[in-house]
Design a protein around this motif. Structure first.
Motif, short mmCIF file in Angstrom:
data_model
loop_
_atom_site.label_atom_id
_atom_site.label_comp_id
_atom_site.label_asym_id
_atom_site.label_seq_id
_atom_site.Cartn_x
_atom_site.Cartn_y
_atom_site.Cartn_z
N ASN B 76 0.91 -1.19 0.25
CA ASN B 76 0.09 -0.49 -0.30
C ASN B 76 0.91 1.18 0.06
O ASN B 76 0.87 2.32 -0.43
CB ASN B 76 -0.84 -0.04 1.56
CG ASN B 76 -1.45 -1.21 0.58
OD1 ASN B 76 -2.65 -1.28 0.17
ND2 ASN B 76 -2.65 -1.30 2.57
N ALA B 77 1.63 1.21 0.54
CA ALA B 77 2.84 2.44 0.98
C ALA B 77 3.67 2.38 -0.75
O ALA B 77 3.96 3.81 -1.13
CB ALA B 77 4.00 2.57 1.61
N ALA B 78 4.04 1.80 -1.51
CA ALA B 78 4.80 1.80 -2.36
C ALA B 78 3.81 1.98 -3.16
O ALA B 78 4.13 2.79 -4.43
CB ALA B 78 5.17 0.04 -2.45
N ARG B 83 2.25 6.53 -7.08
CA ARG B 83 0.75 7.43 -7.72
C ARG B 83 0.72 8.69 -7.06
O ARG B 83 0.67 9.27 -8.27
CB ARG B 83 -0.85 7.99 -6.56
CG ARG B 83 -1.87 6.87 -7.42
CD ARG B 83 -2.73 6.58 -6.99
NE ARG B 83 -3.11 4.94 -6.19
CZ ARG B 83 -2.81 4.76 -4.75
NH1 ARG B 83 -3.55 5.50 -4.47
NH2 ARG B 83 -3.56 2.99 -4.94
N ARG B 84 1.58 9.18 -6.11
CA ARG B 84 2.29 10.75 -5.88
C ARG B 84 3.32 11.06 -6.62
O ARG B 84 3.10 11.62 -7.09
CB ARG B 84 2.78 10.85 -4.69
CG ARG B 84 1.16 10.76 -2.98
CD ARG B 84 2.48 11.64 -2.18
NE ARG B 84 3.10 10.35 -0.95
CZ ARG B 84 2.77 9.62 -1.15
NH1 ARG B 84 1.86 9.76 -0.09
NH2 ARG B 84 4.01 8.89 0.02
N ARG B 85 4.40 9.78 -7.09
CA ARG B 85 5.31 10.39 -7.92
C ARG B 85 4.57 10.72 -9.41
O ARG B 85 4.92 11.04 -9.87
CB ARG B 85 5.96 9.05 -7.89
CG ARG B 85 7.51 9.74 -6.74
CD ARG B 85 8.25 8.59 -6.37
NE ARG B 85 8.98 8.42 -5.65
CZ ARG B 85 10.44 9.33 -5.44
NH1 ARG B 85 10.78 9.92 -6.71
NH2 ARG B 85 11.12 8.76 -4.21
N ALA B 86 3.88 9.73 -10.15
CA ALA B 86 3.29 9.92 -11.42
C ALA B 86 2.39 11.32 -11.47
O ALA B 86 2.60 11.79 -11.87
CB ALA B 86 2.18 8.79 -11.40
N THR B 87 1.89 11.85 -10.24
CA THR B 87 1.25 12.98 -10.57
C THR B 87 2.02 14.55 -9.83
O THR B 87 2.34 15.05 -11.20
CB THR B 87 0.18 13.48 -9.52
OG1 THR B 87 0.73 13.58 -8.40
CG2 THR B 87 -0.76 13.03 -9.39
N GLU B 93 8.61 7.09 -14.26
CA GLU B 93 8.30 6.32 -14.81
C GLU B 93 9.37 5.51 -15.63
O GLU B 93 10.78 4.16 -15.58
CB GLU B 93 7.19 5.55 -15.06
CG GLU B 93 6.74 5.08 -13.93
CD GLU B 93 6.63 3.92 -12.93
OE1 GLU B 93 7.10 3.36 -12.98
OE2 GLU B 93 6.80 3.59 -11.72
N ALA B 94 9.83 6.45 -16.72
CA ALA B 94 10.47 6.06 -17.69
C ALA B 94 11.93 5.65 -17.44
O ALA B 94 12.56 5.32 -18.16
CB ALA B 94 10.92 7.38 -18.63
N PHE B 95 12.35 7.12 -16.62
CA PHE B 95 14.01 6.67 -15.51
C PHE B 95 14.14 5.55 -14.79
O PHE B 95 15.42 5.24 -15.25
CB PHE B 95 14.44 8.09 -14.79
CG PHE B 95 15.37 8.21 -13.63
CD1 PHE B 95 15.24 7.12 -12.82
CD2 PHE B 95 16.23 8.78 -13.94
CE1 PHE B 95 16.82 7.63 -12.26
CE2 PHE B 95 17.62 7.99 -14.07
CZ PHE B 95 18.18 7.50 -12.62
N GLN B 96 13.07 5.13 -14.21
CA GLN B 96 13.15 4.07 -13.23
C GLN B 96 13.56 2.70 -14.68
O GLN B 96 14.12 1.91 -14.56
CB GLN B 96 11.61 3.41 -13.01
CG GLN B 96 11.84 4.49 -11.38
CD GLN B 96 13.19 4.78 -10.86
OE1 GLN B 96 13.82 3.44 -10.87
NE2 GLN B 96 13.30 6.23 -10.41
#
Lengths: 161, 190
Positions: B76-78, B83-87, B93-96
């Motif tokens: 859940n934490a992940a 979700r917070r990072r996506a906004t 995500e591309a970097f990862q």
């Protein structure tokens, strides 16, 4: 599981760096303790008891004490409002509803009527106070202004005068 | 009320947290690393899980399967963090995906090391939901019912996600796997 899956399972995961243990536990102790202290300062409910010393009936209730307390408060509030409105408003209900099989509607309508009356009273009191603050007036004048028909009587007085 | 102490903050944390850390932190870290593919994020989330445990000592009250509960907390934490990072950062995500953190221990054998790197990369290419199910099934040896409970999905969904994930891994890694198996049967080094 087939051979491929078994082979995947055997791949060892990366180890957790050992130096993280002390850092993470220290941070958890620090931050977790602060959060608990803040909760206590702002008067939040005490933390639930530990797993060591809780009887079975408490363990059944205790996972969410706040939820249970909120539900109980809501029910008490509803019961209190209904009792108070029935006493103050009397048997205020439409004849049709009184004979209806669902007496709950009668109770709800009673509550709504009582709330509306209270609102009107508050508005009158607020208007009265506001006007008394705006300019000093004689007590009779203030009283007359509060009563219905005061404006008409004043106009009649002017016309007569 | 048969509760021994009212100062719960001092009751459990030191001993129980250490015990939980020693028993489960490795699994939680491996799971978080697989989900986030970023070591620093996995560390932060691991710390967040333990901070939450320290702040609410009664969180584990009545929990029968500690590992499953903690993995669910971690998951859940992940997902909240993602979700917070996506906004906040569209390019995260591309970097990862371009440079995911390795998931497995290095191996002295070059073929095995090559397979582990390829497996790491193949897992990074899976969608996060499939990756989570594959990890729990393969490396936590959870049943589909347990996985369903941990991830909040039906057991059938867990099973189908696992099948899709495994099919993709099989397609991606089959040549390497066959090569290693051949070496394994012909060599005594493995």
């Amino acid at each position: 599981m087939d051979d491929f899956e078994q082979f995947l399972k055997r791949q060892p995961a990366r180890s957790l760096p050992p130096e993280w243990r002390a850092e993470i536990l220290a941070a958890a102790g620090r931050d977790g303790g602060q959060i608990s202290q803040i909760n206590r300062k702002i008067g939040k409910a005490e933390d639930p008891p530990t797993i060591h010393d809780v009887p079975w009936w408490l363990a059944w209730l205790w996972p969410s004490p706040r939820a249970w307390a909120a539900v109980a408060c809501a029910w008490l509030l509803i019961a209190g409002l209904e009792t108070a409105s029935v006493r103050s408003a009397g048997a205020v209900s439409s004849p049709a509803l009184a004979s209806a099989p669902g007496q709950k509607f009668q109770g709800i309508e009673t509550i709504l009527v009582a709330l509306e009356k209270r609102e009107e009273q508050f508005e009158k009191a607020a208007r009265f106070q506001l006007e008394s603050l705006e300019s000093p007036r004689e007590p009779e004048e203030r009283e007359r202004r509060g009563k219905p028909g005061a404006c008409i009587r004043r106009e009649q007085k002017i016309q007569v005068g | 009320m048969p509760v021994r102490s009212t100062d719960f903050a001092e009751l459990v944390e030191p001993v129980a947290l250490e015990r939980l850390y020693d028993a489960h932190a490795q699994s939680i870290f491996a799971f978080l690393l697989n989900l986030t593919r970023h070591e620093a994020d996995a560390r932060d989330l691991l710390q967040e899980v333990f901070c939450r445990l320290a702040a609410c000592p009664g969180l584990m009250l009545g929990v029968r399967n500690e590992r499953a509960f903690l993995l669910r907390l971690a998951r859940n934490a992940a997902f909240d963090s993602m979700r917070r990072r996506a906004t906040r950062d569209k390019y995260h995500e591309a970097f990862q995906a371009a440079d995911p953190a390795p998931l497995f221990e290095d191996s002295p054998h070059p073929d095995e090391a090559k397979f582990r790197r390829a497996l790491s990369q193949a897992l990074a290419e899976l969608p996060a939901e499939q990756r989570a199910v594959a990890h729990l099934k393969l490396w936590e040896e959870a049943t589909f019912e347990e996985i369903a409970e941990m991830l909040g999905i039906p057991a059938n969904t867990a099973a189908s996600r696992y099948r899709y994930a495994l099919d993709k891994l099989r397609v991606r890694l089959r040549p390497l796997y066959d090569e290693i198996r051949f070496l394994w049967t012909t060599s005594s080094n493995f």
